[in-house]
Design a protein around this motif. Structure first.
Motif, PDB file in Angstrom:
ATOM      1  N   TYR A 178       0.838  -1.187   0.000  1.00  0.00           N
ATOM      2  CA  TYR A 178       0.000   0.000   0.000  1.00  0.00           C
ATOM      3  C   TYR A 178       0.876   1.242   0.000  1.00  0.00           C
ATOM      4  CZ  TYR A 178      -3.840  -3.141   0.912  1.00  0.00           C
ATOM      5  OH  TYR A 178      -4.770  -4.139   0.794  1.00  0.00           O
ATOM      6  N   LEU A 179       0.529   2.205  -0.841  1.00  0.00           N
ATOM      7  CA  LEU A 179       1.313   3.437  -0.917  1.00  0.00           C
ATOM      8  C   LEU A 179       1.374   4.100   0.453  1.00  0.00           C
ATOM      9  CD1 LEU A 179       0.118   5.006  -4.284  1.00  0.00           C
ATOM     10  CD2 LEU A 179       2.221   3.761  -3.821  1.00  0.00           C
ATOM     11  N   GLY A 180       2.573   4.477   0.835  1.00  0.00           N
ATOM     12  CA  GLY A 180       2.772   5.146   2.110  1.00  0.00           C
ATOM     13  C   GLY A 180       2.921   4.210   3.291  1.00  0.00           C
ATOM     14  N   ASP A 181       2.629   2.922   3.114  1.00  0.00           N
ATOM     15  CA  ASP A 181       2.737   1.953   4.205  1.00  0.00           C
ATOM     16  C   ASP A 181       4.213   1.629   4.460  1.00  0.00           C
ATOM     17  OD1 ASP A 181       2.464  -0.112   6.027  1.00  0.00           O
ATOM     18  OD2 ASP A 181       1.043  -1.256   4.812  1.00  0.00           O
ATOM     19  N   ALA A 182       4.619   1.637   5.705  1.00  0.00           N
ATOM     20  CA  ALA A 182       6.024   1.409   6.070  1.00  0.00           C
ATOM     21  C   ALA A 182       6.530   0.038   5.608  1.00  0.00           C
ATOM     22  CB  ALA A 182       6.206   1.550   7.576  1.00  0.00           C
ATOM     23  N   SER A 183       5.638  -0.914   5.440  1.00  0.00           N
ATOM     24  CA  SER A 183       6.072  -2.252   5.024  1.00  0.00           C
ATOM     25  C   SER A 183       6.343  -2.345   3.521  1.00  0.00           C
ATOM     26  CB  SER A 183       5.025  -3.293   5.416  1.00  0.00           C
ATOM     27  OG  SER A 183       3.826  -3.075   4.680  1.00  0.00           O
ATOM     28  N   TYR A 184       6.017  -1.318   2.769  1.00  0.00           N
ATOM     29  CA  TYR A 184       6.242  -1.322   1.323  1.00  0.00           C
ATOM     30  C   TYR A 184       7.129  -0.131   0.977  1.00  0.00           C
ATOM     31  CZ  TYR A 184       5.212  -1.308  -3.710  1.00  0.00           C
ATOM     32  OH  TYR A 184       5.316  -1.328  -5.077  1.00  0.00           O
ATOM     33  N   ALA A 185       8.445  -0.361   1.016  1.00  0.00           N
ATOM     34  CA  ALA A 185       9.435   0.714   0.847  1.00  0.00           C
ATOM     35  C   ALA A 185       9.284   1.434  -0.491  1.00  0.00           C
ATOM     36  CB  ALA A 185      10.844   0.166   1.001  1.00  0.00           C
ATOM     37  N   ASP A 186       9.072   0.677  -1.576  1.00  0.00           N
ATOM     38  CA  ASP A 186       8.927   1.330  -2.883  1.00  0.00           C
ATOM     39  C   ASP A 186       7.695   2.219  -2.925  1.00  0.00           C
ATOM     40  OD1 ASP A 186      11.263   0.228  -3.814  1.00  0.00           O
ATOM     41  OD2 ASP A 186      10.304  -1.193  -5.187  1.00  0.00           O
ATOM     42  N   GLY A 187       6.656   1.826  -2.217  1.00  0.00           N
ATOM     43  CA  GLY A 187       5.452   2.647  -2.147  1.00  0.00           C
ATOM     44  C   GLY A 187       5.711   3.963  -1.446  1.00  0.00           C
ATOM     45  N   GLN A 188       6.518   3.921  -0.392  1.00  0.00           N
ATOM     46  CA  GLN A 188       6.876   5.154   0.306  1.00  0.00           C
ATOM     47  C   GLN A 188       7.706   6.055  -0.606  1.00  0.00           C
ATOM     48  OE1 GLN A 188       8.673   3.274   3.850  1.00  0.00           O
ATOM     49  NE2 GLN A 188       7.191   4.487   5.019  1.00  0.00           N
ATOM     50  N   LYS A 189       8.649   5.454  -1.327  1.00  0.00           N
ATOM     51  CA  LYS A 189       9.491   6.224  -2.249  1.00  0.00           C
ATOM     52  C   LYS A 189       8.642   6.846  -3.355  1.00  0.00           C
ATOM     53  CE  LYS A 189      13.664   3.396  -1.805  1.00  0.00           C
ATOM     54  NZ  LYS A 189      14.552   2.483  -2.553  1.00  0.00           N
ATOM     55  N   LEU A 190       7.688   6.076  -3.880  1.00  0.00           N
ATOM     56  CA  LEU A 190       6.846   6.564  -4.972  1.00  0.00           C
ATOM     57  C   LEU A 190       5.980   7.732  -4.513  1.00  0.00           C
ATOM     58  CD1 LEU A 190       5.948   6.240  -7.910  1.00  0.00           C
ATOM     59  CD2 LEU A 190       4.228   4.607  -7.107  1.00  0.00           C
ATOM     60  N   VAL A 191       5.352   7.612  -3.353  1.00  0.00           N
ATOM     61  CA  VAL A 191       4.515   8.695  -2.838  1.00  0.00           C
ATOM     62  C   VAL A 191       5.353   9.954  -2.655  1.00  0.00           C
ATOM     63  CG1 VAL A 191       3.226   9.478  -0.810  1.00  0.00           C
ATOM     64  CG2 VAL A 191       2.765   7.241  -1.774  1.00  0.00           C
ATOM     65  N   ALA A 192       6.535   9.810  -2.059  1.00  0.00           N
ATOM     66  CA  ALA A 192       7.408  10.968  -1.840  1.00  0.00           C
ATOM     67  C   ALA A 192       7.830  11.591  -3.169  1.00  0.00           C
ATOM     68  CB  ALA A 192       8.632  10.564  -1.021  1.00  0.00           C
ATOM     69  N   ALA A 193       8.149  10.759  -4.152  1.00  0.00           N
ATOM     70  CA  ALA A 193       8.578  11.263  -5.464  1.00  0.00           C
ATOM     71  C   ALA A 193       7.448  12.016  -6.149  1.00  0.00           C
ATOM     72  CB  ALA A 193       9.058  10.108  -6.339  1.00  0.00           C
ATOM     73  N   LEU A 194       6.262  11.427  -6.161  1.00  0.00           N
ATOM     74  CA  LEU A 194       5.130  12.058  -6.855  1.00  0.00           C
ATOM     75  C   LEU A 194       4.698  13.350  -6.174  1.00  0.00           C
ATOM     76  CD1 LEU A 194       3.035   8.906  -7.793  1.00  0.00           C
ATOM     77  CD2 LEU A 194       4.612  10.211  -9.235  1.00  0.00           C
ATOM     78  N   ALA A 195       4.920  13.449  -4.880  1.00  0.00           N
ATOM     79  CA  ALA A 195       4.555  14.678  -4.163  1.00  0.00           C
ATOM     80  C   ALA A 195       5.413  15.861  -4.589  1.00  0.00           C
ATOM     81  CB  ALA A 195       4.678  14.452  -2.659  1.00  0.00           C
ATOM     82  N   THR A 196       6.550  15.600  -5.230  1.00  0.00           N
ATOM     83  CA  THR A 196       7.425  16.694  -5.672  1.00  0.00           C
ATOM     84  C   THR A 196       7.035  17.247  -7.036  1.00  0.00           C
ATOM     85  OG1 THR A 196       9.051  15.270  -6.812  1.00  0.00           O
ATOM     86  CG2 THR A 196       9.369  15.633  -4.430  1.00  0.00           C
ATOM     87  N   VAL A 197       6.151  16.552  -7.730  1.00  0.00           N
ATOM     88  CA  VAL A 197       5.780  16.944  -9.093  1.00  0.00           C
ATOM     89  C   VAL A 197       4.600  17.920  -9.043  1.00  0.00           C
ATOM     90  CG1 VAL A 197       5.058  16.138 -11.364  1.00  0.00           C
ATOM     91  CG2 VAL A 197       6.580  14.722  -9.977  1.00  0.00           C
ATOM     92  N   LYS A 198       4.774  19.059  -9.682  1.00  0.00           N
ATOM     93  CA  LYS A 198       3.721  20.081  -9.708  1.00  0.00           C
ATOM     94  C   LYS A 198       2.841  19.899 -10.938  1.00  0.00           C
ATOM     95  CE  LYS A 198       6.267  23.650  -7.265  1.00  0.00           C
ATOM     96  NZ  LYS A 198       6.706  25.037  -7.266  1.00  0.00           N
ATOM     97  N   PRO A 199       1.531  20.003 -10.766  1.00  0.00           N
ATOM     98  CA  PRO A 199       0.654  19.980 -11.939  1.00  0.00           C
ATOM     99  C   PRO A 199       0.852  21.255 -12.749  1.00  0.00           C
ATOM    100  CG  PRO A 199      -0.622  20.309  -9.926  1.00  0.00           C
ATOM    101  CD  PRO A 199       0.802  20.112  -9.517  1.00  0.00           C
ATOM    102  N   VAL A 200       0.544  21.160 -14.034  1.00  0.00           N
ATOM    103  CA  VAL A 200       0.696  22.296 -14.940  1.00  0.00           C
ATOM    104  C   VAL A 200      -0.645  22.609 -15.613  1.00  0.00           C
ATOM    105  CG1 VAL A 200       3.135  21.839 -15.412  1.00  0.00           C
ATOM    106  CG2 VAL A 200       1.409  20.833 -16.884  1.00  0.00           C
ATOM    107  N   VAL A 201      -0.780  23.837 -16.056  1.00  0.00           N
ATOM    108  CA  VAL A 201      -1.902  24.255 -16.902  1.00  0.00           C
ATOM    109  C   VAL A 201      -1.321  24.383 -18.304  1.00  0.00           C
ATOM    110  CG1 VAL A 201      -3.609  26.050 -17.355  1.00  0.00           C
ATOM    111  CG2 VAL A 201      -2.971  25.492 -14.990  1.00  0.00           C
ATOM    112  N   TYR A 202      -1.952  23.727 -19.270  1.00  0.00           N
ATOM    113  CA  TYR A 202      -1.365  23.686 -20.615  1.00  0.00           C
ATOM    114  C   TYR A 202      -2.435  23.699 -21.693  1.00  0.00           C
ATOM    115  CZ  TYR A 202      -2.671  18.766 -20.343  1.00  0.00           C
ATOM    116  OH  TYR A 202      -3.384  17.601 -20.202  1.00  0.00           O
TER     117      TYR A 202
END
Length: 117
Positions: free
Chosen positions: A14-38
């Protein structure tokens, strides 16, 4: 096919769950991406910039960069795709010929996409 049916899935974590390291990394990575108007370039060409509609979303290249920076392979996540572009032409005998689409330096061109579902 995209489905939400649990019977057709094997849950890796589960995303953000401590038992799933890649999920934590993915949530943190995606939180850095800003949406754009295009505006879509094809719509600008067809209607003009003053009439082309505005959209809100993310740029696939930004998602790719964020996931890569987090030490993950974006190709392992179905939310992001990168597909080589090809041009198909018809030969005189009716058969089809597929040729890689390349830039002015001869490098293969790709299209990146996001699957929002």
């Amino acid at each position: 096919m995209v489905t939400s049916d649990a019977n057709l899935k094997t849950v890796a974590g589960y995303l953000g769950d401590a038992s799933y390291a890649d999920g934590q990394k993915l949530v943190a990575a995606l939180a850095t991406v800003k949406p754009v108007v295009y505006q879509l370039n094809d719509s600008i060409a067809e209607k003009g910039a003053d009439k082309a509609r505005f959209h809100v979303g993310y740029l696939a290249q930004d998602i790719e960069a964020a996931i890569t920076k987090a030490g993950l392979d974006p190709a392992r996540f179905g939310m992001w795709t990168k597909t080589a572009l090809f041009t198909v032409t018809e030969n005189k005998d009716g058969t089809l010929k597929q040729t890689a689409t390349v830039d002015t330096s001869g490098n293969q061109q790709y299209i990146q996409m996001l699957r929002y579902e």
